[in-house]
Design a protein around this motif. Structure first.
Motif, mmCIF file in Angstrom:
data_model
loop_
_atom_site.group_PDB
_atom_site.id
_atom_site.type_symbol
_atom_site.label_atom_id
_atom_site.label_comp_id
_atom_site.label_asym_id
_atom_site.label_seq_id
_atom_site.Cartn_x
_atom_site.Cartn_y
_atom_site.Cartn_z
ATOM 1 N N UNK A 38 60.023 21.900 65.546
ATOM 2 C CA UNK A 38 59.484 21.099 64.441
ATOM 3 C C UNK A 38 59.208 21.932 63.190
ATOM 4 N N UNK A 39 59.093 23.256 63.351
ATOM 5 C CA UNK A 39 58.844 24.112 62.196
ATOM 6 C C UNK A 39 60.091 24.276 61.337
ATOM 7 N N UNK A 40 61.235 23.914 61.848
ATOM 8 C CA UNK A 40 62.474 24.031 61.079
ATOM 9 C C UNK A 40 62.968 25.469 60.994
ATOM 10 N N UNK A 41 63.882 25.706 60.069
ATOM 11 C CA UNK A 41 64.486 27.026 59.889
ATOM 12 C C UNK A 41 63.646 27.872 58.940
ATOM 13 N N UNK A 42 63.082 28.932 59.446
ATOM 14 C CA UNK A 42 62.324 29.852 58.605
ATOM 15 C C UNK A 42 63.337 30.677 57.819
ATOM 16 N N UNK A 43 63.237 30.632 56.498
ATOM 17 C CA UNK A 43 64.200 31.349 55.658
ATOM 18 C C UNK A 43 63.580 32.538 54.925
ATOM 19 N N UNK A 44 62.252 32.616 54.936
ATOM 20 C CA UNK A 44 61.590 33.698 54.226
ATOM 21 C C UNK A 44 60.348 34.124 54.994
ATOM 22 N N UNK A 45 60.137 35.435 55.057
ATOM 23 C CA UNK A 45 58.998 35.995 55.774
ATOM 24 C C UNK A 45 58.320 37.009 54.862
ATOM 25 N N UNK A 46 57.021 36.904 54.723
ATOM 26 C CA UNK A 46 56.245 37.828 53.908
ATOM 27 C C UNK A 46 55.372 38.666 54.832
ATOM 28 N N UNK A 47 55.513 40.003 54.738
ATOM 29 C CA UNK A 47 54.756 40.908 55.603
ATOM 30 C C UNK A 47 54.161 42.052 54.795
ATOM 31 N N UNK A 48 53.130 42.665 55.345
ATOM 32 C CA UNK A 48 52.516 43.852 54.760
ATOM 33 C C UNK A 48 53.402 45.034 55.137
ATOM 34 N N UNK A 49 54.032 45.647 54.145
ATOM 35 C CA UNK A 49 54.983 46.715 54.435
ATOM 36 C C UNK A 49 54.344 47.937 55.075
ATOM 37 N N UNK A 50 53.024 48.117 54.932
ATOM 38 C CA UNK A 50 52.355 49.277 55.518
ATOM 39 C C UNK A 50 52.262 49.170 57.040
ATOM 40 N N UNK A 51 52.359 47.963 57.578
ATOM 41 C CA UNK A 51 52.209 47.742 59.013
ATOM 42 C C UNK A 51 53.517 48.001 59.768
ATOM 43 N N UNK A 52 54.639 47.791 59.110
ATOM 44 C CA UNK A 52 55.940 47.827 59.768
ATOM 45 C C UNK A 52 56.731 49.070 59.381
ATOM 46 N N UNK A 53 57.604 49.512 60.289
ATOM 47 C CA UNK A 53 58.520 50.592 59.940
ATOM 48 C C UNK A 53 59.473 50.048 58.869
ATOM 49 N N UNK A 54 60.173 50.923 58.131
ATOM 50 C CA UNK A 54 61.052 50.423 57.059
ATOM 51 C C UNK A 54 61.983 49.304 57.562
ATOM 52 N N UNK A 55 62.164 48.306 56.703
ATOM 53 C CA UNK A 55 63.007 47.169 57.073
ATOM 54 C C UNK A 55 63.809 46.716 55.860
ATOM 55 N N UNK A 56 64.935 46.028 56.105
ATOM 56 C CA UNK A 56 65.804 45.588 55.008
ATOM 57 C C UNK A 56 65.200 44.390 54.274
#
Length: 145
Positions: A57-75
């Motif tokens: 029911x949530x549909x297709x997630x097309x965008x994700x916003x994250x805190x870059x300090x928490x995650x290893x480098x990502x594209x």
């Protein structure tokens, strides 16, 4: 753009996600929609598992916003299940750490991110505290998906 690797077939391939039940009627602003406990800080490998486990029911997630300090480098973009997902970074550190999922025409969902290195006890405490706060706000329980 980066292709998301298929999730490994191991015990770490289990999605650790808890979502808040929503009342069928009425709209109440709730900041946290659930809690997600990724296995690692590698967003490119963790995100496909998360997106694949979300309610239809949530549909297709097309965008994700994250805190870059928490995650290893990502594209900036990731191909997940033959769909491009835009990964946006924020440097505004929030406490607690969240990930924001956007699905055009369907909505926005904010998930509390339990640190990957958390122990079972720490993760349980964070998830229970999130569930208690949300339950107090919306007057409903929590569902595991």
């Amino acid at each position: 753009m980066t292709l998301a690797p298929p999730p490994p077939l191991s015990s770490t391939s289990v999605l650790r996600l808890r979502l808040v039940s929503r009342p069928a009627l009425g709209h109440m602003a709730v900041r946290i929609d659930g809690a997600w406990w990724p296995h690692s800080p590698d967003l490119a490998s963790e995100l496909p598992r998360l997106l694949g486990g979300l309610p239809h029911a949530w549909g297709q997630v097309t965008s994700v916003l994250v805190d870059e300090a928490v995650w290893s480098p990502f594209p900036g973009r990731l191909l997940v299940a033959n769909q491009v997902v835009r990964l946006r970074r924020t440097t505004a550190q929030r406490s607690p750490t969240t990930v924001c999922l956007l699905a055009p025409g369907r909505g926005r969902w904010d998930l509390l991110v339990v640190p990957p290195a958390a122990t079972d006890a720490e993760a349980g405490r964070l998830i229970r505290s999130m569930a208690t706060v949300v339950k107090d706000i919306v007057g409903s329980g929590v569902a595991v998906r």
